[in-house]
Design an enzyme around this catalytic site. Structure first.
Site, mmCIF file in Angstrom:
data_model
loop_
_atom_site.group_PDB
_atom_site.id
_atom_site.type_symbol
_atom_site.label_atom_id
_atom_site.label_comp_id
_atom_site.label_asym_id
_atom_site.label_seq_id
_atom_site.Cartn_x
_atom_site.Cartn_y
_atom_site.Cartn_z
ATOM 1 N N THR A 85 -8.228 -6.242 -3.682
ATOM 2 C CA THR A 85 -8.530 -4.972 -2.755
ATOM 3 C C THR A 85 -7.752 -4.055 -3.474
ATOM 4 O O THR A 85 -8.010 -2.858 -3.597
ATOM 5 C CB THR A 85 -8.534 -5.372 -1.264
ATOM 6 O OG1 THR A 85 -8.935 -6.589 -1.253
ATOM 7 C CG2 THR A 85 -9.285 -4.101 -0.609
ATOM 8 N N TRP A 87 -5.599 -3.237 -5.700
ATOM 9 C CA TRP A 87 -5.796 -2.958 -7.333
ATOM 10 C C TRP A 87 -7.294 -2.148 -7.033
ATOM 11 O O TRP A 87 -7.239 -0.975 -8.047
ATOM 12 C CB TRP A 87 -5.900 -4.163 -7.871
ATOM 13 C CG TRP A 87 -5.767 -4.154 -9.451
ATOM 14 C CD1 TRP A 87 -5.302 -2.782 -10.020
ATOM 15 C CD2 TRP A 87 -5.975 -4.867 -10.507
ATOM 16 N NE1 TRP A 87 -5.252 -3.136 -11.432
ATOM 17 C CE2 TRP A 87 -5.612 -4.462 -11.569
ATOM 18 C CE3 TRP A 87 -6.385 -6.219 -10.398
ATOM 19 C CZ2 TRP A 87 -5.763 -5.006 -12.939
ATOM 20 C CZ3 TRP A 87 -6.358 -6.818 -11.674
ATOM 21 C CH2 TRP A 87 -6.128 -6.356 -12.901
ATOM 22 N N HIS A 148 -13.777 -5.984 4.282
ATOM 23 C CA HIS A 148 -13.738 -7.354 3.955
ATOM 24 C C HIS A 148 -14.937 -8.163 4.944
ATOM 25 O O HIS A 148 -15.273 -9.277 4.742
ATOM 26 C CB HIS A 148 -12.454 -8.046 4.644
ATOM 27 C CG HIS A 148 -11.017 -7.563 3.925
ATOM 28 N ND1 HIS A 148 -11.134 -7.512 2.353
ATOM 29 C CD2 HIS A 148 -9.907 -7.544 4.210
ATOM 30 C CE1 HIS A 148 -9.886 -7.357 2.071
ATOM 31 N NE2 HIS A 148 -9.246 -7.426 3.232
ATOM 32 N N SER A 178 -2.418 -16.834 -2.788
ATOM 33 C CA SER A 178 -1.863 -15.559 -2.348
ATOM 34 C C SER A 178 -2.080 -15.365 -0.878
ATOM 35 O O SER A 178 -1.313 -14.625 -0.294
ATOM 36 C CB SER A 178 -2.903 -14.271 -2.838
ATOM 37 O OG SER A 178 -2.636 -13.091 -2.760
ATOM 38 N N ARG A 303 2.538 -8.959 -4.874
ATOM 39 C CA ARG A 303 3.363 -10.475 -4.933
ATOM 40 C C ARG A 303 3.575 -10.580 -6.335
ATOM 41 O O ARG A 303 4.718 -10.120 -7.030
ATOM 42 C CB ARG A 303 2.684 -11.562 -4.101
ATOM 43 C CG ARG A 303 3.698 -12.510 -3.860
ATOM 44 C CD ARG A 303 2.922 -14.005 -3.334
ATOM 45 N NE ARG A 303 1.848 -14.262 -4.136
ATOM 46 C CZ ARG A 303 1.982 -15.303 -4.909
ATOM 47 N NH1 ARG A 303 2.963 -15.906 -5.171
ATOM 48 N NH2 ARG A 303 0.921 -15.922 -5.500
HETATM 49 P P1 PAP Z 1 -5.889 -7.547 0.922
HETATM 50 O O1 PAP Z 1 -7.200 -8.325 0.980
HETATM 51 O O2 PAP Z 1 -5.131 -7.906 1.940
HETATM 52 O O3 PAP Z 1 -6.439 -5.894 0.914
HETATM 53 P P2 PAP Z 1 -5.390 -7.794 -1.832
HETATM 54 O O4 PAP Z 1 -4.827 -6.452 -2.650
HETATM 55 O O5 PAP Z 1 -6.727 -8.239 -2.215
HETATM 56 O O6 PAP Z 1 -5.056 -7.801 -0.422
HETATM 57 O O7 PAP Z 1 -4.540 -8.898 -2.582
HETATM 58 C C1 PAP Z 1 -3.351 -8.912 -3.000
HETATM 59 C C2 PAP Z 1 -3.108 -9.725 -4.252
HETATM 60 O O8 PAP Z 1 -3.660 -8.623 -5.544
HETATM 61 C C3 PAP Z 1 -1.815 -10.177 -4.528
HETATM 62 O O9 PAP Z 1 -1.874 -11.329 -5.407
HETATM 63 P P3 PAP Z 1 -0.842 -12.435 -5.392
HETATM 64 O O10 PAP Z 1 -0.529 -12.848 -4.397
HETATM 65 O O11 PAP Z 1 -1.556 -13.557 -6.341
HETATM 66 O O12 PAP Z 1 0.182 -12.017 -6.347
HETATM 67 C C4 PAP Z 1 -1.171 -9.059 -5.433
HETATM 68 O O13 PAP Z 1 -0.100 -9.246 -5.986
HETATM 69 C C5 PAP Z 1 -2.312 -8.635 -6.120
HETATM 70 N N1 PAP Z 1 -2.198 -7.237 -6.511
HETATM 71 C C6 PAP Z 1 -2.079 -5.905 -6.044
HETATM 72 N N2 PAP Z 1 -1.943 -4.826 -6.738
HETATM 73 C C7 PAP Z 1 -2.148 -5.418 -7.989
HETATM 74 C C8 PAP Z 1 -2.371 -4.782 -9.306
HETATM 75 N N3 PAP Z 1 -2.344 -3.525 -9.455
HETATM 76 N N4 PAP Z 1 -2.696 -5.698 -10.402
HETATM 77 C C9 PAP Z 1 -2.867 -6.783 -10.234
HETATM 78 N N5 PAP Z 1 -2.833 -7.648 -8.998
HETATM 79 C C10 PAP Z 1 -2.457 -6.890 -7.794
#
Ligand code: PAP
Length: 338
Positions: A85, A87, A148, A178, A303
């Site tokens: 989301t 991203w 969501h 995640s 993360r």
């Molecule tokens: P949400 O559903 O609470 O809004 P959401 O942004 O969908 O969260 O998910 C976070 C995940 O997207 C994290 O994944 P991970 O735990 O496997 O690392 C986060 O790191 C990842 N994320 C956030 N920003 C980016 C980005 N710019 N590029 C790639 N992955 C990203």
């Protein structure tokens, strides 16, 4: 129904409406009578029309259904939690505002000073807090929001208008990992609670008993709609964006009716947006390292940003079980997770 007022809120990262004692009077009975399960960051998640929602999300969903009026030009980013989301919010923001914030002058872009979650707001959380939330982006030039909520629980006006939906999904093994990290971080930072054991999270996830779950019904709702109505729903995959961000950016821009021009292609605009929204760039910004939004510290949304981190958490047995669930649920639908 009135939204809980700001005077009802605290400095805690978690809204007090997560507590049963804070449910609004008019909903207390109907919420409490729903089937419920324990939740890791709130007392319970409730089963509403087949989906598991926390009390604040349920309250916001009901208010959204009553009050949200979709406009033809609205853009709605839809996702199951932890599927990308943040991203996608950054990518969509950068695509639609690229004429105002030229990638050649990257320093002026609001993405450098504001968390993407604050640039594009979540509908149900906004309605849980406010009576008339504002979803305008970039001084009212666009209206973009996220949700969501599953397709079946979206406000009726979304289906009746010509607004566009962009859905992002992700491998459920990585999404689960995640989600587990996210929940534990929130529990620790907001409440001083200990971590939930991974096997416990895994079991509930496999039963569909996690926030906005079951994931299979969530994904299939949007998937089927994207096949039946491709002009309405664009269906994206996290892993495909990771592999070829420029290709997916072109799909997004074309779907939104603002394809990249030849001049933009030659000027490197597409690559500029990919780099600006990359995990490395966004996660290292001060606002995303130390900033806070209403519900959580901004760094909970960043993360690792990798494909395949599940290998560090799932046993072979767990991976097989989750793959089998996906295979069984998606059989005959054409939907394949990476
Ligand atoms: P949400 O559903 O609470 O809004 P959401 O942004 O969908 O969260 O998910 C976070 C995940 O997207 C994290 O994944 P991970 O735990 O496997 O690392 C986060 O790191 C990842 N994320 C956030 N920003 C980016 C980005 N710019 N590029 C790639 N992955 C990203």
């Amino acid at each position: 129904m009135a939204a809980p007022s700001d005077s009802n809120t605290s400095n805690s990262f978690l809204h007090p409406f997560f507590q049963e004692s804070c449910y609004p009077e008019e909903l207390r009975e109907s919420i409490i009578s729903l089937p419920r399960e324990e939740c890791w960051v709130a007392p319970y998640i409730y089963n509403y029309k087949g989906f598991w929602l926390g009390s604040i999300h349920l309250y916001g969903a009901l208010r959204s259904q009553q009050q949200f009026q979709a406009q033809h030009s609205d853009i709605i980013l839809c996702s199951f939690p932890k599927c990308g989301t943040t991203w996608l919010k950054a990518l969509i923001f950068a695509v639609i505002t690229r004429k105002q914030f030229l990638v050649s002058q990257e320093t002026l872009n609001p993405l450098l000073t504001t968390n993407p979650q604050d640039l594009i707001r979540n509908m149900e959380l906004a309605y849980a807090r406010e009576n008339s939330p504002d979803f305008s982006v970039n001084n009212g030039l666009f209206r973009v929001l996220s949700t969501h909520l599953p397709l079946a629980l979206l406000p009726k006006s979304v289906g009746e208008s010509k607004c566009k939906l962009i859905y992002v999904c992700r491998s459920q093994k990585d999404t689960l990992v995640s989600f587990w990290h996210f929940v534990n971080k929130l529990r620790g930072e907001a409440r001083g609670l200990g971590a939930i054991p991974f096997p416990h999270t895994f079991d509930k996830y496999c039963r569909g008993e996690s926030m906005y779950g079951p994931f299979w019904d969530h994904m299939l709702g949007y998937w089927k709609e994207s096949l039946e109505n491709p002009g309405k729903v664009l269906f994206l995959k996290y892993e495909e964006i990771k592999e070829e961000p420029d290709v997916q950016l072109r799909r997004i821009a074309a779907f939104l009716g603002c394809p990249f021009s030849e001049e933009e292609e030659e000027g490197g605009v597409v690559g500029g947006i990919s780099r600006l929204c990359s995990f490395e760039r966004l996660s290292n910004l001060e606002v995303n390292k130390t900033g806070k939004s209403y519900y959580s510290p901004n760094n909970v949304y960043f993360r690792k940003g990798e494909v395949g981190d599940w290998r560090n958490h799932l046993t072979d047995e767990m991976a097989i079980k989750l793959d089998q669930i996906v295979e069984e649920k998606f059989k005959g639908t054409g939907l394949k997770l990476c």
